[in-house]
Scaffold this motif. Sequence first.
Motif, PDB file in Angstrom:
ATOM      1  N   UNK A  41       0.978  -0.925   0.141  1.00 26.11           N
ATOM      2  CA  UNK A  41      -0.146   0.352   0.011  1.00 26.11           C
ATOM      3  C   UNK A  41       0.969   1.331   0.111  1.00 26.11           C
ATOM      4  N   UNK A  42       0.402   2.545  -0.552  1.00 30.99           N
ATOM      5  CA  UNK A  42       1.767   3.496  -0.674  1.00 30.99           C
ATOM      6  C   UNK A  42       0.594   4.902   0.057  1.00 30.99           C
ATOM      7  N   UNK A  77      -7.669   2.096  -5.334  1.00 35.77           N
ATOM      8  CA  UNK A  77      -7.679   2.751  -3.349  1.00 35.77           C
ATOM      9  C   UNK A  77      -8.508   1.766  -2.755  1.00 35.77           C
ATOM     10  N   UNK A  78      -8.062   1.769  -2.047  1.00 33.54           N
ATOM     11  CA  UNK A  78      -7.234   0.667  -0.762  1.00 33.54           C
ATOM     12  C   UNK A  78      -7.614   1.745   0.391  1.00 33.54           C
ATOM     13  N   UNK A  79      -7.663   2.886   0.307  1.00 27.02           N
ATOM     14  CA  UNK A  79      -8.629   3.478   1.083  1.00 27.02           C
ATOM     15  C   UNK A  79      -8.697   4.913   0.859  1.00 27.02           C
ATOM     16  N   UNK A  93      -4.655   9.239   0.460  1.00 29.57           N
ATOM     17  CA  UNK A  93      -5.312   8.484  -0.522  1.00 29.57           C
ATOM     18  C   UNK A  93      -4.205   7.231  -0.182  1.00 29.57           C
ATOM     19  N   UNK A  94      -5.292   6.442   0.201  1.00 33.40           N
ATOM     20  CA  UNK A  94      -4.443   5.213   0.391  1.00 33.40           C
ATOM     21  C   UNK A  94      -4.812   4.066  -1.102  1.00 33.40           C
ATOM     22  N   UNK A  95      -3.226   3.496  -1.802  1.00 35.06           N
ATOM     23  CA  UNK A  95      -3.634   2.926  -3.374  1.00 35.06           C
ATOM     24  C   UNK A  95      -2.959   2.029  -3.016  1.00 35.06           C
ATOM     25  N   UNK A 118     -11.831   0.546  -3.871  1.00 33.31           N
ATOM     26  CA  UNK A 118     -11.870  -1.038  -5.333  1.00 33.31           C
ATOM     27  C   UNK A 118     -11.664  -0.110  -6.360  1.00 33.31           C
ATOM     28  N   UNK A 119     -11.877   1.155  -6.210  1.00 34.22           N
ATOM     29  CA  UNK A 119     -12.155   2.309  -7.750  1.00 34.22           C
ATOM     30  C   UNK A 119     -10.282   1.329  -8.198  1.00 34.22           C
ATOM     31  N   UNK A 120     -10.692   2.012 -10.151  1.00 40.50           N
ATOM     32  CA  UNK A 120      -9.199   1.069  -9.772  1.00 40.50           C
ATOM     33  C   UNK A 120      -8.841   1.697 -11.340  1.00 40.50           C
TER      34      UNK A 120
END
Length: 137
Positions: A41-42, A77-79, A93-95, A118-120
């Motif tokens: 995650x970044x 998108x993780x968060x 934003x975490x990806x 979950x959006x990508x």
Amino acid sequence: MKKPLFGLAIVAFTISACTGDTADFKSTTLGARVYPLEGGIFEVVPPIGSTASDYWCAASDYARRQLGASWETPIYINRGMAPGEASGRRSTVLFTLNPVVSEVPHIPVRRLGAFHVGDSMTVQAGENQCKIFPRWF
């Protein structure tokens, strides 16, 4: 002469200790900071005043240049938008490159600023969000 220099050293140390960002980040080509976190995650921290496109642009740049992702690799998108875990900034934003289960049903029209888990977007689509001209153009 030693007392003023000692005082300046204390002030410099105090100011550097009070900054919110740690030094463990990578800069993207357009000035965003990206902090690698655990588990692939970044955290993306674009400059103040950035738009939603700037988050995707920075995530794409980091994935391509630092993680070696191909143009077709999806970024998830993780968060969504929230205070940073590594940077301390309010709007991060975490990806991740790892698939994330979407929190909302897929719709054909995407709102770039929504940042739903979950959006990508592919690395290439994220790169297309980058603005190469200053904001005042």
